[in-house]
Design a protein around this motif. Structure first.
Motif, PDB file in Angstrom:
ATOM      1  N   PRO A  77       0.813  -1.375  -0.005  1.00  0.00           N
ATOM      2  CA  PRO A  77       0.125   0.109  -0.063  1.00  0.00           C
ATOM      3  C   PRO A  77       0.888   1.235   0.010  1.00  0.00           C
ATOM      4  O   PRO A  77       0.404   2.067  -0.618  1.00  0.00           O
ATOM      5  CB  PRO A  77      -0.822  -0.301   1.284  1.00  0.00           C
ATOM      6  CG  PRO A  77       0.081  -1.172   2.199  1.00  0.00           C
ATOM      7  CD  PRO A  77       0.473  -1.991   1.213  1.00  0.00           C
ATOM      8  N   ASN A  80       2.136   1.965  -3.476  1.00  0.00           N
ATOM      9  CA  ASN A  80       1.181   2.198  -4.466  1.00  0.00           C
ATOM     10  C   ASN A  80       0.492   3.558  -4.362  1.00  0.00           C
ATOM     11  O   ASN A  80      -0.196   4.186  -5.187  1.00  0.00           O
ATOM     12  CB  ASN A  80       0.048   1.249  -4.284  1.00  0.00           C
ATOM     13  CG  ASN A  80       0.323  -0.087  -5.054  1.00  0.00           C
ATOM     14  OD1 ASN A  80       1.223   0.064  -6.012  1.00  0.00           O
ATOM     15  ND2 ASN A  80      -0.131  -1.301  -4.648  1.00  0.00           N
ATOM     16  N   ARG A  81       0.554   4.211  -3.074  1.00  0.00           N
ATOM     17  CA  ARG A  81      -0.098   5.520  -2.824  1.00  0.00           C
ATOM     18  C   ARG A  81       0.809   6.611  -3.470  1.00  0.00           C
ATOM     19  O   ARG A  81       0.566   7.617  -3.923  1.00  0.00           O
ATOM     20  CB  ARG A  81      -0.001   5.875  -1.208  1.00  0.00           C
ATOM     21  CG  ARG A  81      -1.360   5.851  -0.506  1.00  0.00           C
ATOM     22  CD  ARG A  81      -1.366   6.374   0.773  1.00  0.00           C
ATOM     23  NE  ARG A  81      -0.629   5.618   1.690  1.00  0.00           N
ATOM     24  CZ  ARG A  81      -0.767   4.363   2.355  1.00  0.00           C
ATOM     25  NH1 ARG A  81      -2.128   4.049   2.136  1.00  0.00           N
ATOM     26  NH2 ARG A  81       0.060   3.860   3.157  1.00  0.00           N
TER      27      ARG A  81
ATOM     28  N   VAL B 119      -5.300  -4.411  -5.797  1.00  0.00           N
ATOM     29  CA  VAL B 119      -4.441  -3.374  -6.286  1.00  0.00           C
ATOM     30  C   VAL B 119      -4.908  -3.029  -7.638  1.00  0.00           C
ATOM     31  O   VAL B 119      -5.428  -3.732  -8.215  1.00  0.00           O
ATOM     32  CB  VAL B 119      -2.968  -3.869  -6.289  1.00  0.00           C
ATOM     33  CG1 VAL B 119      -1.963  -2.838  -7.091  1.00  0.00           C
ATOM     34  CG2 VAL B 119      -2.316  -4.418  -4.919  1.00  0.00           C
ATOM     35  N   LYS B 132     -11.153  -0.813  -4.235  1.00  0.00           N
ATOM     36  CA  LYS B 132     -10.254  -1.559  -3.480  1.00  0.00           C
ATOM     37  C   LYS B 132     -11.370  -2.859  -2.829  1.00  0.00           C
ATOM     38  O   LYS B 132     -11.140  -3.938  -2.641  1.00  0.00           O
ATOM     39  CB  LYS B 132      -9.356  -0.993  -2.330  1.00  0.00           C
ATOM     40  CG  LYS B 132      -8.168  -1.812  -2.039  1.00  0.00           C
ATOM     41  CD  LYS B 132      -7.482  -1.000  -0.945  1.00  0.00           C
ATOM     42  CE  LYS B 132      -6.607  -1.937  -0.305  1.00  0.00           C
ATOM     43  NZ  LYS B 132      -5.458  -0.889   0.609  1.00  0.00           N
TER      44      LYS B 132
END
Lengths: 243, 243
Positions: A77, A80-81, B119, B132
């Motif tokens: 996460p 991906n942010r 994702v 998500k």
């Protein structure tokens, strides 16, 4: 210290490939920048292969070493942010310190997408080469079968290659038709520079009759200019990496 | 003179929609420029609908009147040579002089694509909204069923709408899951401004439990701010136009 393996995916359209290059933005660089923001230090990212500018990856692996400060699962996460929409981290796992994204790989599978409709579909033009003339998948499959095995693929690579051993082993190669799409898939233990794109160009030549059955017999003796062109990168996907 | 109907397809990412707007490039304009180059005169192109900025079309129709000088079939290869990769002319046919791309249309089918993977897949981020949280397609389908029929869709449209009659008839509406994708399809005789995108936002609210079964009973009395958000344009495709 720990070694972390990232499984990523990317749309290569806007990148000069995986590896940092003098011109253009590399996937590696973009991911390194995001990692630096998380780790507050620059790490060295090692990829499973170079991919050419414009090539896509449904699956690509890279590893790096870092301190234990961030739990490995948090990289998914967290990165991906920070990453743009065209790159995603799918998984992050701890691996042994001697695991190597490139040298531990036993093989790779690539797929090339051809849009064989009469009119190019604008909704896939980013991800496929358009060829208007109906392709003969039977003739293409004859070429694909001839490639399976261990051969000297010297003619099937760009003269810009840097390696001297040009023997590679192809374990599977074939073409299938799905509606207007013609998909060529090839699995091997390694690929020379531009090799998959030249294989696709040669399969197109086989379809067009530019390469006949006699040529197939002496295929690996043919000079570079008697086999197919290097097709554009945009249709090429690194599909799977085998460890 | 003859009236020609073009069936086109486009990736809407780089356009401000079908219709010419003060800001940004319109699909209509791009096609008109190509037609002008072929016909050596400016023609008026009438589309089957406006599509919002960023919306895609697998199928979109438009008509124009021109002299007989160019055979109708020649518009397909001729225009495709002049158009960018993100717009394609699929067919060109002669139609009666009273045929109208917009007014002769009996209905339209739209599809909205949601990437429901953990994702976001970078290879479809151009064509899908990423959510998500796993969606509950059963609850979404309850909402979809409630929309079928003739209703006042006032709350399901942007306040920027210019029409006064806000009744529309939906003949089919449903959600299906395909691997990580959740696809919402809706067919109707006409759609208000932003209506499909608000329907999708409301189906997402139904999935999340923000809209319960009691709300569904009085659905068309709910004010705009109690139903769903307008989801981004990039997941929306005009799928079919019914004549």
């Amino acid at each position: 210290m720990k070694r972390v393996l990232l499984k990523i995916s990317y749309d290569g359209t806007n990148y000069c490939g995986w590896q940092v290059q003098p011109n253009g933005k590399a996937v590696q660089e973009t991911l390194q920048d995001a990692l630096e923001e998380m780790l507050k230090e620059r790490v060295n990212l090692t990829g499973c292969s170079r991919t050419d500018a414009g090539v896509h990856a449904r699956e690509f692996y890279c590893h790096f070493d870092c301190s234990e400060s961030i739990p490995t699962a948090a990289f998914v996460p967290g990165l991906n942010r920070l990453l743009p929409d065209d790159i995603a981290v799918l998984t992050a796992t701890d691996v042994a310190p001697d695991f190597h994204a490139r040298y531990s790989a036993k093989g790779k599978k690539y797929t090339y997408v051809i849009d064989n409709g009469v009119v190019a579909d604008p909704l896939i033009s980013r991800y496929a080469l358009h060829i208007k003339t109906p392709l003969d998948t039977e003739k293409m499959n004859l070429l694909c079968s001839a490639l399976v095995g261990t051969h000297d693929f010297k003619s099937f690579s760009s003269s810009k290659r840097t390696v001297t051993d040009t023997f590679r082993t192809i374990s599977e190669c074939g073409v299938e038709k799905k509606d207007n799409l013609v998909l060529l898939s090839v699995t091997g233990n390694g690929f020379l520079y531009n090799m998959v794109r030249i294989i696709v160009g040669t399969a197109i030549d086989a379809s067009n009759g530019k390469l006949n059955e006699k040529d197939l017999e002496g295929l690996f003796e043919l000079p570079r200019d008697e086999i197919g062109m290097t097709v554009p990168a945009k249709g090429l996907f690194l599909e799977k990496v085998l460890y």
